[in-house]
Design a protein around this motif. Sequence first.
Motif: not given
Lengths: 140, 140
Positions: A25-35
């Motif tokens: 899972v990309q950092i950006s995905t987690i970053s957006k999803s978890e704020n």
Amino acid sequence: MLSKKTKYGIKALVHLARQNDREPVQISTISKSENISQKFLESILLTLRKNGMLGSKKGKGGGYYLLKDPKEIPMTTVMRLLEGPIAMVPCVSLNFYEKCADCPDENICAVNKLMLKVRDNTLEIFRNTTLADLSELADS
Amino acid sequence: MLSKKTKYGIKALVHLARQNDREPVQISTISKSENISQKFLESILLTLRKNGMLGSKKGKGGGYYLLKDPKEIPMTTVMRLLEGPIAMVPCVSLNFYEKCADCPDENICAVNKLMLKVRDNTLEIFRNTTLADLSELADS
DNA sequence: CTATTACCCTATAGATTTAATAGGATAATA
DNA sequence: TATTATCCTATTAAATCTATAGGGTAATAG
């Protein structure tokens, strides 16, 4: 108080644990999803990888993934890695023990006595809670 | 981590509780006995007095003394006064509740779930431990 | 083989909190 | 009225936390 680093780290790990497959899972995905601030998250995931919690893959289709089964990851490990000692004072810490400069005898120290109890209880909870437990949504 | 303020504060309170009578004890006495910077201790005792935990007497023969029976002082009160929230995250705090900026739904938040358990357990310990309990030397 | 993607790594800076110190004002006692 | 001991505010030094900056490196796709 729990640091944001630990808070974000747990959230990211849970995010990965909730993934059905083990696809990166990309950092950006987690970053957006978890704020979570992407750059900050980047450094957190890096330490998690360096400590054997995560694997990573570079380039397109890359990202981070759990190296172990979430059921096999107790929160003691996660907490010590991200937050450091679980105890509230170093003189009752198992993994980060330090003698208090001001305290001549731990055996008659009230703070030691109290915080030992707290540590035992907290430790018990972290030991018996795995990443898998936290990944199950809601109640329980 | 427990702040030194809290640590010193608890030690001072226990020192006063271990006194047989309710005669005022001077700051300098506690300071020396517990190895605490006198000026720092001064400010700690001041806040304890302002919050109804201690009484004070000025001039010769003055000092600080407990206003209540140590048996009637649970550690929840002491901790909240000195350290602030007992919970590790504001979103599970009873007395210092605050919503997390990043978290859309507390009910499905893993951190919330975990820290709620920790808070419940810690709270239970602090509730059931009084200053009198801590004043009894050694074991138990 | 080369453009793109996405992690890798170090350094630094801004903000906040903590721990302590300084210096005198005020009140009580002898 | 001299001494004692608390009262009170302000300031500072250090540490920690929370990011941000800026580019380097490896993998993949076409």
